[in-house]
Design an enzyme around this catalytic site. Structure first.
Site, PDB file in Angstrom:
ATOM      1  N   TYR A 194     -12.837  -7.845  -6.964  1.00 28.49           N
ATOM      2  CA  TYR A 194     -14.110  -7.221  -6.587  1.00 28.49           C
ATOM      3  C   TYR A 194     -15.043  -7.108  -7.786  1.00 28.49           C
ATOM      4  CZ  TYR A 194     -11.508  -5.960  -2.362  1.00 28.49           C
ATOM      5  OH  TYR A 194     -10.755  -5.989  -1.227  1.00 28.49           O
ATOM      6  N   ILE A 207     -10.476  -8.015   4.296  1.00 26.21           N
ATOM      7  CA  ILE A 207     -10.557  -9.425   3.939  1.00 26.21           C
ATOM      8  C   ILE A 207      -9.142  -9.810   3.560  1.00 26.21           C
ATOM      9  CG2 ILE A 207     -11.280  -8.937   1.561  1.00 26.21           C
ATOM     10  CD1 ILE A 207     -12.920 -11.629   1.772  1.00 26.21           C
ATOM     11  N   TYR A 208      -8.623 -10.857   4.185  1.00 24.30           N
ATOM     12  CA  TYR A 208      -7.223 -11.206   4.004  1.00 24.30           C
ATOM     13  C   TYR A 208      -7.036 -12.712   4.079  1.00 24.30           C
ATOM     14  CZ  TYR A 208      -2.225 -11.530   4.600  1.00 24.30           C
ATOM     15  OH  TYR A 208      -0.904 -11.851   4.417  1.00 24.30           O
ATOM     16  N   GLN A 268      -7.269 -20.706  -3.515  1.00 23.27           N
ATOM     17  CA  GLN A 268      -8.011 -21.909  -3.134  1.00 23.27           C
ATOM     18  C   GLN A 268      -9.485 -21.616  -2.869  1.00 23.27           C
ATOM     19  OE1 GLN A 268      -6.038 -24.245  -0.057  1.00 23.27           O
ATOM     20  NE2 GLN A 268      -4.076 -23.331  -0.603  1.00 23.27           N
ATOM     21  N   GLY A 269      -9.911 -20.392  -3.113  1.00 24.07           N
ATOM     22  CA  GLY A 269     -11.307 -20.032  -2.899  1.00 24.07           C
ATOM     23  C   GLY A 269     -11.638 -19.580  -1.491  1.00 24.07           C
ATOM     24  N   ILE A 270     -10.640 -19.413  -0.649  1.00 23.46           N
ATOM     25  CA  ILE A 270     -10.873 -19.040   0.750  1.00 23.46           C
ATOM     26  C   ILE A 270     -11.446 -17.628   0.839  1.00 23.46           C
ATOM     27  CG2 ILE A 270      -9.771 -18.644   2.989  1.00 23.46           C
ATOM     28  CD1 ILE A 270      -7.700 -20.855   2.097  1.00 23.46           C
ATOM     29  N   GLY A 271     -10.815 -16.670   0.167  1.00 17.02           N
ATOM     30  CA  GLY A 271     -11.314 -15.296   0.164  1.00 17.02           C
ATOM     31  C   GLY A 271     -12.709 -15.212  -0.428  1.00 17.02           C
ATOM     32  N   ASN A 313      -4.299  -1.069  -6.643  1.00 15.48           N
ATOM     33  CA  ASN A 313      -4.331  -2.482  -6.275  1.00 15.48           C
ATOM     34  C   ASN A 313      -5.182  -3.247  -7.293  1.00 15.48           C
ATOM     35  OD1 ASN A 313      -4.488  -5.002  -5.093  1.00 15.48           O
ATOM     36  ND2 ASN A 313      -4.933  -4.237  -3.049  1.00 15.48           N
ATOM     37  N   GLU A 361       0.810  -1.199   0.000  1.00 17.89           N
ATOM     38  CA  GLU A 361       0.000   0.000   0.000  1.00 17.89           C
ATOM     39  C   GLU A 361       0.856   1.267   0.000  1.00 17.89           C
ATOM     40  OE1 GLU A 361      -2.819  -0.199   3.204  1.00 17.89           O
ATOM     41  OE2 GLU A 361      -4.018  -1.704   2.187  1.00 17.89           O
TER      42      GLU A 361
END
Length: 191
Positions: free
Chosen positions: A161, A115-116, A124-127, A154, A34
């Site tokens: 998103y 969200i991290y 892996q689809g976790i987020g 970013n 950032e």
């Protein structure tokens, strides 16, 4: 194939690891990502007070590897081990922190603050799973929208998103996000 992780509501006992992710991983990864070197002041005690009292200011989901000990889960915690001298006992590999907000035109809303997912566990689809659970919770609670902020450069997050159906309110409606930090709030209160 069943995922090797579980998404669940955070508990008071998770605060130490969530703060470790915020302070260690995010400080190293996102402070440079950032383009800022902001000091993280969060402590487990503040997180516990603000999220797990009678009137919580936020809610949180965590991604956890059940039954893992000194394996790949702790590799993402190596940053913690280097900085604090110990590896956390549990296996939290990500989190989504959100809170209620309100839209004067439409009513209840939710704001996704963070969200991290640890780098070793991305893709892996976790987020995505945490994202969808926050969205479902918002709908279940009668929310009209979910909002969040992202830095304009970013691109990876912006693409995620957009893929998830999000759209840029700044471009679409011309809103700009402003804030007052604590020192500015004190000046305001004294004026």
């Amino acid at each position: 194939m069943e995922p090797s992780y579980v998404i669940r509501k955070a508990t008071k006992g998770d605060c130490q690891q969530i703060v470790q992710l915020i302070k260690v991983t995010l400080r190293k990864e996102l402070a440079s990502f950032e383009k800022r070197k902001e000091h993280v002041k969060m402590t487990p005690e503040v997180l516990q007070r603000d999220g797990f009292g009678d009137h919580p200011y936020f809610h949180c989901l965590v991604a956890e590897l059940p039954g893992a000990t000194q394996d790949k889960a702790t590799k993402s915690a190596e940053h913690t081990a280097r900085d604090t001298g110990k590896v956390p006992d549990s296996k939290i590999i990500g989190y989504a922190l959100y809170f209620s907000s309100y839209d004067t035109h439409n009513g209840r809303a939710v704001y996704l603050e963070d969200i991290y997912v640890c780098p070793d566990f991305r893709g892996q689809g976790i987020g995505t799973k945490m994202w969808k659970q926050v969205g479902k919770m918002a709908l279940d609670n009668g929310c009209c929208r979910m909002r969040w902020a992202v830095l304009d450069w970013n691109k990876q997050a912006i693409e995620f998103y957009a893929k998830m159906g999000g759209w840029d309110v700044t471009n679409g409606k011309g809103y700009h996000l402003y804030q007052l930090d604590q020192a500015d709030l004190a000046k305001l209160a004294q004026s």
